[in-house]
Structure formats: C-alpha cells, structure tokens
Design a protein around this motif. Structure first.
Motif, PDB file in Angstrom:
ATOM      1  N   ALA A  32       0.842  -1.206   0.000  1.00 58.97           N
ATOM      2  CA  ALA A  32       0.000   0.000   0.000  1.00 58.97           C
ATOM      3  C   ALA A  32       0.874   1.252   0.000  1.00 58.97           C
ATOM      4  O   ALA A  32       0.574   2.232  -0.696  1.00 58.97           O
ATOM      5  N   GLY A  33       1.958   1.229   0.766  1.00 57.00           N
ATOM      6  CA  GLY A  33       2.866   2.364   0.819  1.00 57.00           C
ATOM      7  C   GLY A  33       3.522   2.650  -0.513  1.00 57.00           C
ATOM      8  O   GLY A  33       3.683   3.812  -0.902  1.00 57.00           O
ATOM      9  N   VAL A  34       3.919   1.598  -1.227  1.00 57.87           N
ATOM     10  CA  VAL A  34       4.537   1.761  -2.544  1.00 57.87           C
ATOM     11  C   VAL A  34       3.542   2.405  -3.511  1.00 57.87           C
ATOM     12  O   VAL A  34       3.880   3.354  -4.228  1.00 57.87           O
ATOM     13  N   VAL A  35       2.312   1.915  -3.509  1.00 55.68           N
ATOM     14  CA  VAL A  35       1.298   2.456  -4.420  1.00 55.68           C
ATOM     15  C   VAL A  35       0.993   3.916  -4.082  1.00 55.68           C
ATOM     16  O   VAL A  35       0.995   4.799  -4.956  1.00 55.68           O
ATOM     17  N   ILE A  36       0.741   4.205  -2.808  1.00 58.10           N
ATOM     18  CA  ILE A  36       0.393   5.565  -2.389  1.00 58.10           C
ATOM     19  C   ILE A  36       1.567   6.517  -2.618  1.00 58.10           C
ATOM     20  O   ILE A  36       1.389   7.643  -3.110  1.00 58.10           O
ATOM     21  N   SER A  37       2.771   6.086  -2.298  1.00 55.11           N
ATOM     22  CA  SER A  37       3.951   6.934  -2.502  1.00 55.11           C
ATOM     23  C   SER A  37       4.180   7.215  -3.977  1.00 55.11           C
ATOM     24  O   SER A  37       4.553   8.332  -4.358  1.00 55.11           O
ATOM     25  N   ALA A  38       3.960   6.208  -4.810  1.00 49.44           N
ATOM     26  CA  ALA A  38       4.130   6.399  -6.259  1.00 49.44           C
ATOM     27  C   ALA A  38       3.103   7.397  -6.793  1.00 49.44           C
ATOM     28  O   ALA A  38       3.451   8.296  -7.572  1.00 49.44           O
ATOM     29  N   VAL A  39       1.857   7.264  -6.371  1.00 48.60           N
ATOM     30  CA  VAL A  39       0.810   8.182  -6.842  1.00 48.60           C
ATOM     31  C   VAL A  39       1.097   9.604  -6.371  1.00 48.60           C
ATOM     32  O   VAL A  39       0.991  10.565  -7.141  1.00 48.60           O
ATOM     33  N   LEU A  40       1.472   9.780  -5.109  1.00 52.04           N
ATOM     34  CA  LEU A  40       1.771  11.107  -4.584  1.00 52.04           C
ATOM     35  C   LEU A  40       3.004  11.712  -5.256  1.00 52.04           C
ATOM     36  O   LEU A  40       3.033  12.913  -5.531  1.00 52.04           O
ATOM     37  N   SER A  41       4.017  10.904  -5.504  1.00 51.61           N
ATOM     38  CA  SER A  41       5.210  11.408  -6.193  1.00 51.61           C
ATOM     39  C   SER A  41       4.875  11.850  -7.607  1.00 51.61           C
ATOM     40  O   SER A  41       5.311  12.907  -8.059  1.00 51.61           O
ATOM     41  N   TRP A  42       4.088  11.030  -8.296  1.00 50.32           N
ATOM     42  CA  TRP A  42       3.684  11.386  -9.657  1.00 50.32           C
ATOM     43  C   TRP A  42       2.849  12.668  -9.649  1.00 50.32           C
ATOM     44  O   TRP A  42       3.073  13.562 -10.464  1.00 50.32           O
ATOM     45  N   ALA A  43       1.894  12.762  -8.725  1.00 51.70           N
ATOM     46  CA  ALA A  43       1.019  13.943  -8.656  1.00 51.70           C
ATOM     47  C   ALA A  43       1.823  15.201  -8.321  1.00 51.70           C
ATOM     48  O   ALA A  43       1.586  16.267  -8.896  1.00 51.70           O
ATOM     49  N   SER A  44       2.756  15.081  -7.394  1.00 50.55           N
ATOM     50  CA  SER A  44       3.552  16.264  -7.046  1.00 50.55           C
ATOM     51  C   SER A  44       4.460  16.671  -8.212  1.00 50.55           C
ATOM     52  O   SER A  44       4.720  17.853  -8.404  1.00 50.55           O
ATOM     53  N   TYR A  45       4.894  15.713  -8.988  1.00 47.46           N
ATOM     54  CA  TYR A  45       5.713  16.029 -10.165  1.00 47.46           C
ATOM     55  C   TYR A  45       4.865  16.716 -11.235  1.00 47.46           C
ATOM     56  O   TYR A  45       5.255  17.733 -11.792  1.00 47.46           O
ATOM     57  N   ARG A  46       3.677  16.173 -11.493  1.00 42.99           N
ATOM     58  CA  ARG A  46       2.815  16.693 -12.556  1.00 42.99           C
ATOM     59  C   ARG A  46       2.121  17.998 -12.164  1.00 42.99           C
ATOM     60  O   ARG A  46       2.060  18.926 -12.958  1.00 42.99           O
ATOM     61  N   LEU A  47       1.596  18.078 -10.955  1.00 45.74           N
ATOM     62  CA  LEU A  47       0.791  19.231 -10.571  1.00 45.74           C
ATOM     63  C   LEU A  47       1.605  20.359  -9.946  1.00 45.74           C
ATOM     64  O   LEU A  47       1.315  21.527 -10.157  1.00 45.74           O
TER      65      LEU A  47
END
Length: 154
Positions: free
Chosen positions: A23-38
């Motif tokens: 769960a941590g890997v998935v959530i961290s990946a989504v947050l990292s991607w979102a912070s990079y994109r947004l």
C-alpha cells in the motif's frame, strides 16, 4: 521523494508487513507522480526545494501565530465593544506582488486571519473588508506581504 514518502508511510503505520509495504509503494508512487505533474516538484528534490519547503513551514507557523493574535483581538472587541476603533471598512491596496500564486496566498492568508476578509483580488490589487480601522491599517506592509516579497526576490 518516493522513498521519503514510503518511509513516512511505514513510520506512521506502526507495523511492517507485506500489505503495509504494498500500500505504501502504491500511495507513494501516486503522490510522487502527482507532485511532479501538478506542483512541478522533481522526483529527487534538490537544494532549492529544501529552501522552499523551509520557507513554507515558517510561513505556515507565522500564519498560525497571526491567526491566534487576531483571534484574541477579535475576542477582545466582542467582549469589550468600546475597544473597537471605528466602523468596519473596505480597504483597497496594491500588494506589489507579481506572481499570481503569491497574490492568491496573500488573499487567502488575509481571509484566514479573523477580523479581515479579502473581497476581491484583481491584477495584484486587493479589496479587504476589515472589522475596524485598526485591522485595516497597514495592510499593504503587513508581515504576509513582506514575507511574500522576499520570496519573489529569491
């Protein structure tokens, strides 16, 4: 950023098993991607990002202090109406901030501070409703404006 988020997830979770890590890997990946994109934050951070982060933390602490101070002042005016200094007032002022994000942050900071509400923001010019004359005085040179101007200089 991904690794930092994953470590924070594991520490806050309090346990370490396959489900927590997945769960941590998935959530961290989504947050990292979102912070990079947004937010245009690079995946690996950088020295400039640490400086921005520290400025943001100090700004939030300053905002919390100003909210506390303003709350006490508003309470005093409610409990002791004779302390009020004049009638409510609409004040227009030019912030001098160039970046729209900083202008918006200033408008929201003023609105979050009790006794004042930002009514309008257009081209760096703010209209602020103040509970009385004292709250309206010196808005163009308040601490929020000074801190945000320093941010624009760097």
């Amino acid at each position: 950023m991904f690794v930092l988020l994953l470590l924070v997830w594991i520490v806050l979770n309090g346990s370490l098993n396959l489900q927590v890590i997945a769960a941590g890997v998935v959530i961290s990946a989504v947050l990292s991607w979102a912070s990079y994109r947004l937010l245009q934050l690079p995946p690996m951070g950088g020295a400039g990002r640490i400086d921005r982060f520290s400025r943001a933390v100090f700004y939030i602490l300053y905002l919390a202090w100003e909210i506390l101070r303003a709350n006490l002042q508003v309470m005093g005016r409610i409990l002791f109406p004779k302390r009020r200094k004049g009638a409510p007032k609409l004040t227009w002022f030019q912030s001098g901030l160039k970046e729209p994000g900083h202008q918006m942050l200033l408008a929201n900071s003023i609105t979050l501070t009790p006794g004042t509400i930002t009514v309008s923001l257009k081209n760096g010019r703010l209209c602020v409703y103040a509970m009385d004359q004292e709250f309206a005085a010196g808005l163009s040179e308040c601490g929020f404006v000074q801190k945000l101007r320093r941010w624009e200089e760097k």
